[in-house]
Structures are given as structure tokens and as C-alpha cells.
Motif scaffolding. Structure first.
Motif, PDB file in Angstrom:
ATOM      1  N   THR A  28     -13.311 -23.473 -13.706  1.00  0.00           N
ATOM      2  CA  THR A  28     -14.078 -22.671 -12.735  1.00  0.00           C
ATOM      3  C   THR A  28     -14.263 -21.204 -13.093  1.00  0.00           C
ATOM      4  O   THR A  28     -15.061 -20.512 -12.456  1.00  0.00           O
ATOM      5  CB  THR A  28     -13.385 -22.724 -11.368  1.00  0.00           C
ATOM      6  N   ASN A  29     -13.514 -20.712 -14.086  1.00  0.00           N
ATOM      7  CA  ASN A  29     -13.480 -19.272 -14.391  1.00  0.00           C
ATOM      8  C   ASN A  29     -12.887 -18.469 -13.232  1.00  0.00           C
ATOM      9  O   ASN A  29     -13.164 -17.274 -13.081  1.00  0.00           O
ATOM     10  CB  ASN A  29     -14.874 -18.723 -14.735  1.00  0.00           C
ATOM     11  N   LYS A  30     -12.082 -19.139 -12.415  1.00  0.00           N
ATOM     12  CA  LYS A  30     -11.420 -18.495 -11.284  1.00  0.00           C
ATOM     13  C   LYS A  30      -9.917 -18.763 -11.360  1.00  0.00           C
ATOM     14  O   LYS A  30      -9.480 -19.714 -12.006  1.00  0.00           O
ATOM     15  CB  LYS A  30     -11.960 -19.037  -9.947  1.00  0.00           C
ATOM     16  N   PHE A  31      -9.157 -17.918 -10.659  1.00  0.00           N
ATOM     17  CA  PHE A  31      -7.712 -18.091 -10.627  1.00  0.00           C
ATOM     18  C   PHE A  31      -7.248 -18.498  -9.229  1.00  0.00           C
ATOM     19  O   PHE A  31      -7.705 -17.945  -8.232  1.00  0.00           O
ATOM     20  CB  PHE A  31      -7.001 -16.803 -11.061  1.00  0.00           C
ATOM     21  N   PHE A  32      -6.348 -19.471  -9.196  1.00  0.00           N
ATOM     22  CA  PHE A  32      -5.788 -19.951  -7.943  1.00  0.00           C
ATOM     23  C   PHE A  32      -4.268 -19.943  -8.061  1.00  0.00           C
ATOM     24  O   PHE A  32      -3.720 -20.351  -9.092  1.00  0.00           O
ATOM     25  CB  PHE A  32      -6.263 -21.377  -7.644  1.00  0.00           C
TER      26      PHE A  32
END
Length: 255
Positions: free
Chosen positions: A63-67
Motif C-alpha cells: 500500500t505504500n502506507k504504514f500500519f
């Protein structure tokens, strides 16, 4: 402005701000570590740090996101611990500190050649948002375009709130810019023409809209025309068309 414009519905916002949901094929694909990732995991001392890093890395790949690992799904957690021989019972993300999370994030961004979403990259996104606002596309498409822009520029994708805030700011700034532009260039004659369009058309109101309680501005009648070829219907179209042409002639240089 304290509130943001509505872009996505609550369901889509929830999906955007949560980790991706993988099927079995996707899970096998995304939970593969690059060589440097495997070497780093082998050096980590605790199971929680190993699992947290793997989840951060693999969700970012998708996703190119951090969780935060606390938001991970049970199926993903079971898959990771089994694949990498980690004790599931020893994984408690309450012990996964913010410092470790941010350290992992910095390393992952560096390894994949991405930049974090910070003040500098926010300005780049704001510039793109202002440009897209001038094209007058729908806010939902504007949102999607900005996410794609971040991915093309290899910039970390932030939360929905951060992007919607950016869009709200951009639209407000664009409208303010238009207002200043119009105020600095509009003539007194053009103001009169615009004010005339906002006057109530009492004659038309009585003729066709007796059943309506609210009066309508002349401008609204320009949207309505009869498609009939009967002479009296054609005649009814002439008056608003003449008004439209007269107004356009006086306002053309503003368009």
C-alpha cells in the motif's frame, strides 16, 4: 476551516485507513522478505519485534502506507508466525514501542527509496492539489489522483484525514484566488450584468410557475428550453436565448 469536505463515505475511509485484506495467494506473495529484511529479522532478539517488523514491511509493500502491528489481522499474524518460526504466544504488540515502529519505518523507506510524508513532501502534495483543483474534477477523483501522485513520486501515503485536509485547504485557496482575480479585474458594467442575472423574473414566474412558492432567478431559466418544434414553444425559447447572448457578450472576457 475546522471541518473537511466530504470525499469518501465512512466505509471507504475505514478501508483506506486499515491494513490491506489479503487472500491466500496475496498473503503468500506479499509476506516474502527481501534479503536485507531476512538478515535483519535474524538479528532481532524478540519475537514481537520480528513480527512487528515483518508486518510493517509487507503492508508497506502492498500500500505504500504504514500500519501499527496492533491493527494487523489474525490470519496475517498466524501466517507470519508460522512461516518465520515465531512463537505466537510471545507476540504482544503492547510491547512494540513507538520508537521501534518509527525506526522500522525509517529503514523501510530508505531501502525502498521512498520519502516520508513530512513538511517538505506535504508542500509538494499541496501544489499538486492546487493544480488539480483548478481542473474542477470531483473531490473523489481528486483524492484518488493525489494518492497516485504520492506513489509515483515515491512518497509515503498518509491517512485519509491528512489527504482530505490537504484537499480542503487547496479548494479553499483556489476559491480565494478566483475571488481575488475577479475582484481585481471585473468592471462595473460586468457587475451590473451579473446582478441582473440574479434578479427574480416575476413575469416568467407568474406565467409558468404559479404552483411554486419560491421565486427563481433569471439565471435558472437559461437552463430550461423546449425541444418541441411547435411555433409557440420556439418563441418561448427565444427570450432566454437572447438574454444569454447579451449577458455572454458583456462577460466573455471574464471567462
Amino acid at each position: 476551516m475546522s471541518t473537511h469536505i466530504k470525499i469518501l463515505n465512512k466505509t471507504d475511509i475505514k478501508v483506506f485507513d486499515e491494513p490491506p485484506k489479503f487472500d491466500s495467494v496475496e498473503r503468500n506473495n506479499f509476506f516474502r522478505l527481501p534479503k536485507w529484511g531476512k538478515e535483519l529479522v535474524e538479528k532481532m532478539k524478540t519475537d514481537v519485534n520480528k513480527t512487528g517488523f515483518i508486518l510493517q514491511l509487507c503492508y508497506f509493500k502492498a500500500t505504500n502506507k504504514f500500519f501499527h502491528p496492533k491493527k494487523s489481522y489474525k490470519d496475517d499474524l498466524k501466517f507470519v508466525t508460522k512461516k518465520f518460526n515465531i512463537s505466537l504466544e510471545k507476540v504482544n504488540f503492547q510491547n512494540f514501542s513507538t520508537t521501534i515502529f518509527n525506526r522500522n519505518k525509517t529503514l523501510i523507506l530508505e531501502k525502498y527509496g521512498f520519502r516520508s510524508f513530512d513538511k517538505e513532501t506535504r508542500l509538494l502534495l499541496k501544489k499538486e492539489a492546487l493544480f488539480l483543483s483548478s481542473t474542477q474534477i470531483k473531490s473523489e477523483f481528486l483524492f484518488i489522483s493525489l494518492v497516485e501522485f504520492l506513489k509515483r513520486k515515491k512518497i509515503e501515503v498518509p491517512t485519509y484525514h491528512a489527504i482530505s485536509e490537504m484537499i480542503t485547504e487547496a479548494l479553499i485557496d483556489y476559491e480565494k484566488g478566483l475571488s481575488v482575480l475577479i475582484e481585481n479585474n471585473i468592471t462595473d458594467k460586468q457587475k451590473e450584468l451579473l446582478e441582473e442575472l440574479l434578479e427574480f423574473d416575476d413575469e416568467k414566474q407568474i406565467e409558468e410557475q404559479r404552483h411554486l412558492k419560491n421565486k427563481r432567478h433569471k439565471l435558472t431559466w437559461l437552463k430550461k428550453s423546449h425541444e418541441s418544434t411547435q411555433p409557440y414553444k420556439i418563441k418561448e425559447n427565444i427570450r432566454p436565448e437572447q438574454l444569454s447572448l447579451n449577458q455572454f457578450a458583456g462577460l466573455a472576457n471574464m471567462v
